[in-house]
Design a protein around this motif. Structure first.
Motif, PDB file in Angstrom:
ATOM      1  N   LYS A   1      -2.160 -13.906   0.565  1.00 28.88           N
ATOM      2  CA  LYS A   1      -1.424 -13.832   1.821  1.00 28.88           C
ATOM      3  C   LYS A   1      -0.106 -13.072   1.634  1.00 28.88           C
ATOM      4  O   LYS A   1       0.315 -12.305   2.502  1.00 28.88           O
ATOM      5  CB  LYS A   1      -1.121 -15.233   2.346  1.00 28.88           C
TER       6      LYS A   1
ATOM      7  N   LYS B   1       4.357 -19.428   6.589  1.00 28.59           N
ATOM      8  CA  LYS B   1       5.594 -20.092   6.967  1.00 28.59           C
ATOM      9  C   LYS B   1       6.744 -19.659   6.060  1.00 28.59           C
ATOM     10  O   LYS B   1       6.535 -19.341   4.889  1.00 28.59           O
ATOM     11  CB  LYS B   1       5.426 -21.610   6.888  1.00 28.59           C
TER      12      LYS B   1
ATOM     13  N   LYS C   1       3.312 -14.905  12.043  1.00 28.19           N
ATOM     14  CA  LYS C   1       2.583 -15.837  12.904  1.00 28.19           C
ATOM     15  C   LYS C   1       1.086 -15.576  12.833  1.00 28.19           C
ATOM     16  O   LYS C   1       0.280 -16.516  12.737  1.00 28.19           O
ATOM     17  CB  LYS C   1       3.076 -15.683  14.340  1.00 28.19           C
ATOM     18  N   GLU C   2       0.703 -14.291  12.871  1.00 33.76           N
ATOM     19  CA  GLU C   2      -0.723 -13.944  12.826  1.00 33.76           C
ATOM     20  C   GLU C   2      -1.351 -14.292  11.484  1.00 33.76           C
ATOM     21  O   GLU C   2      -2.540 -14.651  11.415  1.00 33.76           O
ATOM     22  CB  GLU C   2      -0.894 -12.453  13.117  1.00 33.76           C
ATOM     23  N   GLU C   3      -0.591 -14.199  10.407  1.00 31.44           N
ATOM     24  CA  GLU C   3      -1.105 -14.519   9.083  1.00 31.44           C
ATOM     25  C   GLU C   3      -0.925 -15.998   8.732  1.00 31.44           C
ATOM     26  O   GLU C   3      -1.287 -16.415   7.623  1.00 31.44           O
ATOM     27  CB  GLU C   3      -0.406 -13.651   8.031  1.00 31.44           C
ATOM     28  N   ASN C   4      -0.326 -16.728   9.673  1.00 33.20           N
ATOM     29  CA  ASN C   4      -0.109 -18.173   9.474  1.00 33.20           C
ATOM     30  C   ASN C   4       0.676 -18.446   8.186  1.00 33.20           C
ATOM     31  O   ASN C   4       0.343 -19.333   7.401  1.00 33.20           O
ATOM     32  CB  ASN C   4      -1.462 -18.921   9.442  1.00 33.20           C
TER      33      ASN C   4
ATOM     34  N   THR D   1       2.396 -20.576  -0.317  1.00 35.05           N
ATOM     35  CA  THR D   1       1.693 -19.428   0.267  1.00 35.05           C
ATOM     36  C   THR D   1       0.797 -18.789  -0.799  1.00 35.05           C
ATOM     37  O   THR D   1       1.273 -18.430  -1.881  1.00 35.05           O
ATOM     38  CB  THR D   1       2.697 -18.383   0.782  1.00 35.05           C
TER      39      THR D   1
END
Length: 350
Positions: A265, A337, A332-335, A261
């Protein structure tokens, strides 16, 4: 012989004695009402007067007094011996003592106006359970004193009885050790007030709601809906968690992001979770912590911690669920994991 004496009594005397007894019985309620009204002249409610602690004991006393007068009236016609009359008088006095003690005991209850007035004027607010323990002690003292008077009237030598208790004192002490410990534990609970009836507590293997506190034990309704009676001596020696005293509940979890990541982010996820918690109504803003806590073998660990004013367990779970949904939505919105616990195994060919 007694039957012959009764048959020999003139009808007029028997009728008069029976009439005396009946009149006292019939007018016992009215006389009791008038006597209590004299002391409660401010009260205009007949119901309040009849609910007085001394109303029923007075009725009993007047009824028994009528029977006593009726017997005294028939003493000469029935030729009642002095020793018999002595026991009749003693029994009358015993009933009077019981009636008076019952009246005083009923004056020391939670519903009694006397107690309510004291509670209203008291500067220290005490819970009903603590007051009930004090009232039980007072009632016990009243009955003990009344018992002493009754024994004296029946001709029992109290000095000899006390001496006898002294001889058996060692045996009684040994037999009552556990009871004494439980009583002492009850006083400790009363003085320290670690919990009250209705509180959710945890003590060792037991967790549930307190239903009743007595001198000997405390009854707890466990979450399995079973009931356990824990001796007060055990409670006084145990560490107790009173969950009902919580003013805030902590919401805390670790969010492990994938090692790949980007740091931008990570920072954005931090900011969005922080803003989401600040906008949440039940979260206390100055307790919010969302920090890049550590780097683990599996990923980047974000520590999310805050406090909520939803102290009730069900409402706390509801708030926790809402926050969890929102956190997953942000990821989810920021993709971004989440990382998983993984291990790399190398096999060496033979």
């Amino acid at each position: 012989e007694l039957g012959e004496k009764i048959l020999a009594v003139p009808i007029v005397d028997l009728v008069i004695a029976i009439c005396i007894i009946i009149l006292f019985r019939v007018f016992s309620s009215g006389i009791s009402y008038i006597i209590i009204r004299m002391f409660k002249w401010k009260s205009k409610s007949p119901k309040e007067i009849k609910e007085s602690a001394f109303y029923d004991p007075l009725r009993l006393f007047i009824t028994i007094f009528g029977i006593y007068i009726g017997i005294c009236f028939l003493r000469e016609p029935l030729d009642i011996q002095d020793n018999v009359m002595l026991w009749v008088t003693r029994i009358f006095k015993v009933i009077v003592i019981i009636a008076i003690s019952k009246g005083f005991a009923k004056s020391f209850t939670l519903d009694a106006k006397f107690v309510q007035k004291i509670r209203a004027k008291s500067s220290k607010k005490m819970d009903d359970n603590s007051i009930e323990i004090i009232l039980k002690i007072v009632r016990a003292v009243i009955y003990v004193i009344a018992g002493g008077f009754v024994l004296t009237e029946l001709g029992v030598d109290l000095s000899g009885l006390i001496a006898g208790l002294g001889i058996g004192g060692i045996i009684i002490t040994l037999a009552a050790q556990d009871t004494a410990k439980n009583l002492f534990g009850g006083f400790v609970i009363f003085l320290d007030k670690p919990f009250a009836v209705g509180d959710w507590i945890q003590m060792g293997e037991y967790e549930g709601n307190v239903e009743e506190i007595t001198f000997r034990s405390t009854r707890i309704r466990l979450f399995e809906n079973s009931v356990v009676n824990v001796p007060n001596s055990v409670i006084s020696d145990s560490s107790i968690i009173n969950w009902s005293k919580m003013e805030q509940r902590r919401y805390r979890f670790n969010l492990c992001l994938d090692l790949n990541t980007p740091l931008e982010k990570v920072a954005k996820v931090q900011d969005r979770i922080t803003n989401m918690l600040e906008k949440h109504d039940r979260i206390i803003d100055d307790t919010i912590i969302v920090k890049f806590d550590e780097i683990t073998d599996n990923g980047i660990n974000l520590l999310v911690c805050s406090y909520t004013d939803s102290v009730d367990y069900n409402s706390y779970l509801e708030e926790k669920e809402k926050i969890n949904y929102k956190v997953m939505q942000i990821l989810k919105e920021e993709n971004v994991k989440l990382a998983y616990d993984t291990k790399t195994v190398y096999l060496e060919n033979g």
